[in-house]
Write an enzyme that holds these catalytic residues in place. Structure first.
Site, mmCIF file in Angstrom:
data_model
loop_
_atom_site.group_PDB
_atom_site.id
_atom_site.type_symbol
_atom_site.label_atom_id
_atom_site.label_comp_id
_atom_site.label_asym_id
_atom_site.label_seq_id
_atom_site.Cartn_x
_atom_site.Cartn_y
_atom_site.Cartn_z
ATOM 1 N N TYR A 78 -15.019 16.626 77.488
ATOM 2 C CA TYR A 78 -15.666 17.926 77.303
ATOM 3 C C TYR A 78 -14.701 18.903 76.637
ATOM 4 O O TYR A 78 -15.092 19.696 75.782
ATOM 5 C CB TYR A 78 -16.134 18.507 78.652
ATOM 6 C CG TYR A 78 -16.958 19.766 78.456
ATOM 7 C CD1 TYR A 78 -18.342 19.689 78.277
ATOM 8 C CD2 TYR A 78 -16.354 21.019 78.419
ATOM 9 C CE1 TYR A 78 -19.095 20.828 78.058
ATOM 10 C CE2 TYR A 78 -17.101 22.162 78.200
ATOM 11 C CZ TYR A 78 -18.474 22.069 78.025
ATOM 12 O OH TYR A 78 -19.217 23.192 77.807
ATOM 13 N N PHE A 130 -28.007 32.355 49.908
ATOM 14 C CA PHE A 130 -28.494 31.073 50.387
ATOM 15 C C PHE A 130 -29.394 31.375 51.580
ATOM 16 O O PHE A 130 -29.144 32.299 52.335
ATOM 17 C CB PHE A 130 -27.364 30.102 50.762
ATOM 18 C CG PHE A 130 -27.958 28.779 51.157
ATOM 19 C CD1 PHE A 130 -28.513 27.956 50.190
ATOM 20 C CD2 PHE A 130 -28.053 28.403 52.487
ATOM 21 C CE1 PHE A 130 -29.150 26.771 50.546
ATOM 22 C CE2 PHE A 130 -28.689 27.220 52.843
ATOM 23 C CZ PHE A 130 -29.234 26.404 51.873
ATOM 24 N N THR A 131 -30.441 30.569 51.737
ATOM 25 C CA THR A 131 -31.509 30.878 52.707
ATOM 26 C C THR A 131 -30.984 31.203 54.111
ATOM 27 O O THR A 131 -31.227 32.301 54.629
ATOM 28 C CB THR A 131 -32.482 29.686 52.773
ATOM 29 O OG1 THR A 131 -31.730 28.500 53.038
ATOM 30 C CG2 THR A 131 -33.243 29.529 51.456
ATOM 31 N N ASP A 221 -18.222 30.327 51.510
ATOM 32 C CA ASP A 221 -19.127 29.262 51.957
ATOM 33 C C ASP A 221 -18.573 28.004 51.307
ATOM 34 O O ASP A 221 -18.772 27.752 50.120
ATOM 35 C CB ASP A 221 -20.568 29.538 51.528
ATOM 36 C CG ASP A 221 -21.512 28.429 51.996
ATOM 37 O OD1 ASP A 221 -21.031 27.303 52.254
ATOM 38 O OD2 ASP A 221 -22.725 28.670 52.091
ATOM 39 N N LYS A 264 -22.382 18.152 53.471
ATOM 40 C CA LYS A 264 -22.404 17.978 52.011
ATOM 41 C C LYS A 264 -21.074 17.368 51.562
ATOM 42 O O LYS A 264 -20.879 16.175 51.728
ATOM 43 C CB LYS A 264 -22.679 19.313 51.320
ATOM 44 C CG LYS A 264 -24.141 19.768 51.414
ATOM 45 C CD LYS A 264 -24.469 20.448 52.694
ATOM 46 C CE LYS A 264 -25.785 21.192 52.644
ATOM 47 N NZ LYS A 264 -26.129 21.781 53.946
ATOM 48 N N ARG A 388 -37.246 25.271 45.294
ATOM 49 C CA ARG A 388 -36.252 26.337 45.411
ATOM 50 C C ARG A 388 -36.720 27.468 44.500
ATOM 51 O O ARG A 388 -36.231 27.664 43.403
ATOM 52 C CB ARG A 388 -34.851 25.864 44.997
ATOM 53 C CG ARG A 388 -34.221 24.849 45.915
ATOM 54 C CD ARG A 388 -33.494 25.372 47.144
ATOM 55 N NE ARG A 388 -34.299 25.695 48.298
ATOM 56 C CZ ARG A 388 -33.852 25.698 49.551
ATOM 57 N NH1 ARG A 388 -32.611 25.349 49.827
ATOM 58 N NH2 ARG A 388 -34.609 26.040 50.542
ATOM 59 N N PHE A 455 -40.020 28.134 53.955
ATOM 60 C CA PHE A 455 -40.111 26.911 53.154
ATOM 61 C C PHE A 455 -40.055 25.642 53.994
ATOM 62 O O PHE A 455 -40.593 24.614 53.603
ATOM 63 C CB PHE A 455 -38.997 26.877 52.090
ATOM 64 C CG PHE A 455 -37.615 26.997 52.662
ATOM 65 C CD1 PHE A 455 -37.076 28.239 52.943
ATOM 66 C CD2 PHE A 455 -36.871 25.868 52.945
ATOM 67 C CE1 PHE A 455 -35.800 28.358 53.491
ATOM 68 C CE2 PHE A 455 -35.590 25.970 53.491
ATOM 69 C CZ PHE A 455 -35.067 27.230 53.764
HETATM 70 C C1 LIG Z 1 -24.591 26.568 50.340
HETATM 71 C C2 LIG Z 1 -25.052 26.280 51.709
HETATM 72 N N1 LIG Z 1 -24.658 27.055 52.719
HETATM 73 C C3 LIG Z 1 -25.067 26.832 53.973
HETATM 74 C C4 LIG Z 1 -25.915 25.797 54.285
HETATM 75 C C5 LIG Z 1 -26.401 25.634 55.701
HETATM 76 O O1 LIG Z 1 -25.830 24.532 56.300
HETATM 77 P P1 LIG Z 1 -26.586 23.631 57.368
HETATM 78 O O2 LIG Z 1 -27.784 23.050 56.699
HETATM 79 O O3 LIG Z 1 -25.561 22.595 57.735
HETATM 80 O O4 LIG Z 1 -26.933 24.488 58.523
HETATM 81 C C6 LIG Z 1 -26.327 24.945 53.263
HETATM 82 C C7 LIG Z 1 -27.181 23.799 53.571
HETATM 83 O O5 LIG Z 1 -28.288 23.612 53.375
HETATM 84 C C8 LIG Z 1 -25.907 25.203 51.935
HETATM 85 O O6 LIG Z 1 -26.308 24.441 50.912
#
Ligand SMILES: Cc1ncc(COP(=O)(O)O)c(C=O)c1O
Length: 463
Positions: A78, A130-131, A221, A264, A388, A455
């Site tokens: 843990y 980014f979303t 990021d 990624k 997208r 989405f």
């Molecule tokens: C540029 C970027 N930032 C953040 C994220 C979010 O990461 P996760 O999907 O691991 O939560 C993603 C993934 O989709 C991404 O492409």
């Protein structure tokens, strides 16, 4: 440095295949039923109904034999797992940040960082949204402000560094709201929503100088920053002879911390982290992580996941890996471009983006052309891709209207080390066939709209 990967000038995958996963080919009737049941949203398809899955490069990589062996070395304590320390060593070595907090994936780290750093009413500039990143900034009371260069919003611009920050836009914001209301700048490597487009080191150096002067931290990021490093080496003067490892460190040394979706660049199926150099920030994040993710030495991950991530990091900075990765994406992109299919230029590192505005000029943006095109490509060939565009961009919180972004794209994302060139030939042929009959494709009507990140779960019907 001339990098020779094979005795010939063509690149090849720097691995051979040891285990395979069988694919299922469906009939047109099966696909019609599947996409109808999925509400014309590729996120809602079952993967067993998909032939070639280009939905995302997130968590879909093939791990190496070494990573799988690493899973067996999981220390599932843990607290204080050995694997945490291996990961911490690797982050310090390759990214150079002092302090590490593991999280279950990227958005876990975004959540922590946004809650700790943003005060309600703050403004967070970024090189395109980014979303999940923007949503966490907004949920923490912040306002995202896009400060990417204009060329990033133009799918036809061949600017080599479309991920660059427009320093004038940034300065205008800082002058207007005051540096005290800018908790950090959110800087993404290889900007996903712009088509996988890199920033240059020159731009980062200018940004660094500006931010030092105004006491604004740069939070990276780092999700696809190794791929960004590859483009810096290819396109920027002075970097041709530098290794990816050296360029990566140079990037990170100009920033103050990062969030990471390890799914990624880092070749794992799950994982992420927050890292920084500032002790006070680290202590706050360390305290916050126990509330939302898990203890600070595992942050929602199993010990084995952290081990696979540490090993993936070593493989991700290998020159031959990135050359094959980017070579494969270019192979697909060049085939489509040569056939006249409208795609975002220059070709990025993780995906080919179809320009749905140009592909389907007869479909209004509020009838979701990119969503319709993604559904149609699935129907045509069982290939799954991702919208997208207007659906992903969501609604403006002030006006409640669709944001109607300049980029209306379908992303064909390549998982790392998964598909062969022959798969990509099938993909290219299918897209080219679809382009030939593009006038027969119509828009969609949204019938269900979730409150957040619509989405993922929205449902549609053909118009
Ligand atoms: C540029 C970027 N930032 C953040 C994220 C979010 O990461 P996760 O999907 O691991 O939560 C993603 C993934 O989709 C991404 O492409």
């Amino acid at each position: 440095m001339e990098i020779q990967h094979t005795p010939h000038h063509s690149w090849a995958e720097p691995y051979k295949i040891k285990m395979v996963e069988l694919l299922r080919v469906t009939t047109r009737e099966e696909r019609e039923q599947a996409i109808r049941e999925a509400g014309y949203n590729t996120f809602l398809l079952r993967s067993r109904d998909v032939y070639i899955d280009l939905l995302t490069d997130s968590g879909t990589s093939a791990m190496s034999d070494r990573q799988w062996a690493g899973l067996m070395m999981g220390d599932e304590a843990y607290a204080g797992s050995d694997n945490f320390y291996h990961l911490q060593d690797a982050v310090r070595e390759y990214y150079g940040y002092k302090y590490l907090i593991p999280t279950h994936q990227g958005r876990g780290a975004e959540h922590l960082m946004s809650r700790i750093m943003i005060k309600p009413g703050d403004f967070v500039p970024g090189n395109m949204y980014f979303t999940t990143t923007r949503l966490h900034q907004e949920l923490a009371g912040g306002n995202f402000v896009d400060v990417i260069i204009d060329q990033a919003h133009d799918p036809d611009s061949r600017h080599p560094f479309k991920g660059n920050v427009d320093m004038e836009k940034l300065d205008r914001l800082v002058q207007k709201v005051g540096a005290d209301h800018v908790p950090y700048i959110s800087l993404e490597g290889n900007v996903n929503m712009a088509g996988g487009q890199p920033f240059s080191m020159k731009n980062l150096r200018e940004l660094h100088e500006y931010c030092r002067k105004h006491d604004i931290p740069i939070m990276l990021d780092a999700t696809r920053t190794i791929e960004n490093a590859w483009f810096i080496r290819e396109r920027e003067e002075g970097y041709r002879d530098k290794s990816l490892r050296v360029i990566l460190r140079e990037i990170c040394d100009l920033t103050d911390g990062c969030t990471m979706s390890a799914k990624k660049d880092l070749l794992v199926n799950i994982g992420g982290f927050f890292a920084c150099n500032d002790k006070e920030l680290f202590i706050k994040a360390q305290n916050m992580v126990v509330v939302y993710e898990g203890l600070h030495t595992y942050g929602g991950l199993a010990g084995r996941d952290m081990e696979a991530m540490a090993i993936g990091m070593r493989e991700a900075v290998m020159e031959e890996h990135q050359s094959a990765r980017i070579g494969q994406v270019r192979y697909l992109g060049n085939k489509l471009r040569d056939a006249g299919v409208p795609i975002v230029n220059p070709i990025g590192s993780h995906a080919i983006f179809l320009n749905a505005r140009e592909f389907l000029p007869h479909v209004d943006q509020d009838d979701y052309p990119a969503q319709a095109l993604a559904a149609e490509l699935y129907l045509e060939a069982g290939i799954r891709t991702m919208e997208r565009g207007n659906v992903s961009a969501g609604r403006d919180p002030e006006t409640g209207q669709n944001r109607r972004p300049a980029l209306e794209l379908v992303r064909l994302t390549l998982p790392r080390r998964v598909y062969t060139q022959a798969h990509l030939d099938v993909v290219a042929e299918s897209v080219i066939d679809l382009y030939a009959r593009r006038e027969s494709i119509h828009g969609l009507k949204m019938t269900y709209e979730p409150e957040y990140l619509r989405f993922f779960q929205a449902r549609f019907e053909p118009l």
